[in-house]
Scaffold this motif. Structure first.
Motif, PDB file in Angstrom:
ATOM      1  N   LEU A 103       0.828  -1.194   0.000  1.00 20.65           N
ATOM      2  CA  LEU A 103       0.000   0.000   0.000  1.00 20.65           C
ATOM      3  C   LEU A 103       0.865   1.247   0.000  1.00 20.65           C
ATOM      4  O   LEU A 103       2.004   1.235   0.487  1.00 20.65           O
ATOM      5  CB  LEU A 103      -0.916   0.038   1.241  1.00 20.65           C
ATOM      6  N   GLY A 104       0.289   2.328  -0.528  1.00 15.50           N
ATOM      7  CA  GLY A 104       0.953   3.623  -0.469  1.00 15.50           C
ATOM      8  C   GLY A 104       0.642   4.310   0.853  1.00 15.50           C
ATOM      9  O   GLY A 104       0.507   3.670   1.894  1.00 15.50           O
ATOM     10  N   ARG A 105       0.474   5.629   0.788  1.00 15.92           N
ATOM     11  CA  ARG A 105       0.214   6.382   2.008  1.00 15.92           C
ATOM     12  C   ARG A 105      -1.196   6.138   2.518  1.00 15.92           C
ATOM     13  O   ARG A 105      -2.145   6.004   1.744  1.00 15.92           O
ATOM     14  CB  ARG A 105       0.404   7.879   1.757  1.00 15.92           C
ATOM     15  N   LEU A 106      -1.321   6.088   3.840  1.00 12.89           N
ATOM     16  CA  LEU A 106      -2.614   5.953   4.499  1.00 12.89           C
ATOM     17  C   LEU A 106      -2.834   7.156   5.400  1.00 12.89           C
ATOM     18  O   LEU A 106      -1.913   7.604   6.101  1.00 12.89           O
ATOM     19  CB  LEU A 106      -2.681   4.678   5.345  1.00 12.89           C
ATOM     20  N   TYR A 107      -4.054   7.674   5.380  1.00 10.80           N
ATOM     21  CA  TYR A 107      -4.433   8.755   6.280  1.00 10.80           C
ATOM     22  C   TYR A 107      -5.138   8.117   7.465  1.00 10.80           C
ATOM     23  O   TYR A 107      -6.218   7.543   7.329  1.00 10.80           O
ATOM     24  CB  TYR A 107      -5.345   9.752   5.582  1.00 10.80           C
ATOM     25  N   VAL A 108      -4.525   8.203   8.639  1.00 12.23           N
ATOM     26  CA  VAL A 108      -5.027   7.513   9.828  1.00 12.23           C
ATOM     27  C   VAL A 108      -5.758   8.508  10.720  1.00 12.23           C
ATOM     28  O   VAL A 108      -5.191   9.522  11.137  1.00 12.23           O
ATOM     29  CB  VAL A 108      -3.884   6.841  10.591  1.00 12.23           C
ATOM     30  N   THR A 109      -7.016   8.215  10.998  1.00 15.90           N
ATOM     31  CA  THR A 109      -7.847   9.054  11.851  1.00 15.90           C
ATOM     32  C   THR A 109      -8.680   8.144  12.740  1.00 15.90           C
ATOM     33  O   THR A 109      -8.469   6.920  12.766  1.00 15.90           O
ATOM     34  CB  THR A 109      -8.729   9.987  11.007  1.00 15.90           C
ATOM     35  N   THR A 110      -9.598   8.708  13.507  1.00 13.33           N
ATOM     36  CA  THR A 110     -10.459   7.892  14.353  1.00 13.33           C
ATOM     37  C   THR A 110     -11.897   8.368  14.243  1.00 13.33           C
ATOM     38  O   THR A 110     -12.164   9.528  13.908  1.00 13.33           O
ATOM     39  CB  THR A 110     -10.046   7.963  15.843  1.00 13.33           C
ATOM     40  N   ASP A 111     -12.813   7.461  14.556  1.00 10.24           N
ATOM     41  CA  ASP A 111     -14.215   7.863  14.706  1.00 10.24           C
ATOM     42  C   ASP A 111     -14.393   8.464  16.100  1.00 10.24           C
ATOM     43  O   ASP A 111     -13.442   8.490  16.899  1.00 10.24           O
ATOM     44  CB  ASP A 111     -15.152   6.676  14.440  1.00 10.24           C
ATOM     45  N   PRO A 112     -15.570   8.981  16.436  1.00 11.32           N
ATOM     46  CA  PRO A 112     -15.744   9.608  17.755  1.00 11.32           C
ATOM     47  C   PRO A 112     -15.471   8.679  18.930  1.00 11.32           C
ATOM     48  O   PRO A 112     -15.146   9.134  20.027  1.00 11.32           O
ATOM     49  CB  PRO A 112     -17.213  10.056  17.735  1.00 11.32           C
ATOM     50  N   ASP A 113     -15.589   7.374  18.714  1.00  9.67           N
ATOM     51  CA  ASP A 113     -15.367   6.422  19.797  1.00  9.67           C
ATOM     52  C   ASP A 113     -13.900   6.050  19.962  1.00  9.67           C
ATOM     53  O   ASP A 113     -13.541   5.370  20.919  1.00  9.67           O
ATOM     54  CB  ASP A 113     -16.183   5.154  19.536  1.00  9.67           C
ATOM     55  N   GLY A 114     -13.057   6.456  19.008  1.00 10.75           N
ATOM     56  CA  GLY A 114     -11.636   6.147  19.089  1.00 10.75           C
ATOM     57  C   GLY A 114     -11.186   4.977  18.248  1.00 10.75           C
ATOM     58  O   GLY A 114     -10.004   4.613  18.282  1.00 10.75           O
ATOM     59  N   HIS A 115     -12.087   4.361  17.469  1.00 10.87           N
ATOM     60  CA  HIS A 115     -11.674   3.282  16.570  1.00 10.87           C
ATOM     61  C   HIS A 115     -10.828   3.877  15.442  1.00 10.87           C
ATOM     62  O   HIS A 115     -11.239   4.831  14.783  1.00 10.87           O
ATOM     63  CB  HIS A 115     -12.888   2.580  15.955  1.00 10.87           C
ATOM     64  N   GLU A 116      -9.676   3.279  15.195  1.00 10.84           N
ATOM     65  CA  GLU A 116      -8.746   3.798  14.187  1.00 10.84           C
ATOM     66  C   GLU A 116      -9.190   3.413  12.782  1.00 10.84           C
ATOM     67  O   GLU A 116      -9.450   2.242  12.494  1.00 10.84           O
ATOM     68  CB  GLU A 116      -7.339   3.270  14.455  1.00 10.84           C
TER      69      GLU A 116
END
Length: 316
Positions: A103-116
């Motif tokens: 894979l190339g670049r991944l943008y890592v964020t979370t939902d309001p509950d903290g799931h990545e």
């Protein structure tokens, strides 16, 4: 207003944490029929036979079981950046990483509950080695000769402290459509099913009765037929895999199912939803009441208590 359906192409892969990496890998290869496609330190990458990407599942050694990253592939580079802007416009934060093979670049964020969540576009298509090359050129890999032989990672069911807030993140930020939900007599939404595609669902949020945040209910792998689910149950009792409930048919989404626990403690569903698609662009949100859910599953099987209490990581 929710963004148009289509910026997220599909669920890419999921990461599970396990306190017994070797046993979890053996479960995935010997029982599910996945193939190991790489290893980095305490992380093992596995794939289903019909996945076109490098991996469908990531297993990482940790002290406690649970869900790590859910990866979602965007439909284009432009779509990826639209969703990144939507995350940040909604007040979310994220970071760019390049830490997964294939894979190339991944943008890592979370939902309001903290799931990545990891959003990405660049992905290498898998080329099967000679020993697993398929006879048909439109199939990524030959069907496995062991275990259930699951076809793909189908969906992820998150446990959440606030179902509605997390579902609205999927809808308003990532562009999912809600298809079905459970609303309690109090008016609280206790569960919601959402889709990025014409499948009836890709992600689910279920209320965590402990009030905890960021936990996992289950991940699910799709089989070719209902008969594969029945065969999986026989394989489970022959190989010592714990069956929690099923085989049976859900009322919600009508999925034929079997729930088992993998050795690390995470719940795994084997499901056969392949015949049910949501093709209507104006599909109405189906709401189930508390009384309707009390009737149990489609053919009367009552929902067992552990389905409401077991999640990973465990809580006291």
């Amino acid at each position: 207003m929710a963004p148009p359906l289509g910026d997220i192409a599909h669920v890419g892969h999921a990461q599970l944490f396990t306190p017994d990496l070797d046993a979890s890998v053996a479960f995935c290869t010997d029982f599910l029929g996945l193939t190991v496609n790489g290893r980095r330190g305490d992380t093992v990458y596995l794939r289903t036979f019909d996945d076109y990407e490098h991996h469908s599942l990531v297993l990482t050694a940790r002290d406690r079981p649970g869900l790590g990253r859910l990866a979602l592939r965007a439909s284009s580079e432009e779509a990826l950046h639209r969703r990144v802007r939507a995350v940040e416009a909604a007040g979310g934060t994220g970071s760019w990483v390049e830490d997964e093979p294939g894979l190339g670049r991944l943008y890592v964020t979370t939902d309001p509950d903290g799931h990545e969540h990891a959003l990405y576009w660049e992905s290498e298509h898998f080329t099967a080695p000679p020993e697993s090359r398929p006879a048909l050129k439109n199939q990524p890999q030959a069907k496995p000769d062991r275990g259930v032989g699951v076809r793909r990672l189908d969906h992820v069911n998150f446990l959440a402290a606030d179902v509605l807030a997390n579902a609205e993140f999927q809808e308003q930020v990532l562009g999912a459509r809600p298809t079905e939900q459970i609303r309690l007599d109090s008016g609280t939404v206790a569960a919601r099913w959402l889709t990025f595609t014409d499948k009836s669902y890709d992600v689910v949020y279920t209320a965590d009765r402990t009030g905890s945040r960021g936990r996992l209910h289950h991940i699910a792998f799709a089989t070719d037929t209902r008969e594969d689910i029945l065969r999986a149950a026989d394989l489970a009792i022959d190989s010592g895999v714990f069956i929690e409930t099923g085989p049976h048919k859900h009322a919600i989404q009508q999925t034929f199912f079997l729930y088992v626990y993998e050795p690390g403690g995470n719940r795994i569903e084997l499901c056969n939803p392949l015949t049910r698609l949501v093709l209507a662009p104006d599909w109405p949100l189906i709401t189930w009441t508390e009384a309707e859910r009390a009737k149990g599953q489609a053919w009367g099987l009552k929902t067992i208590e552990s389905f409401h209490t077991h999640g990973t990581p465990p809580v006291p």
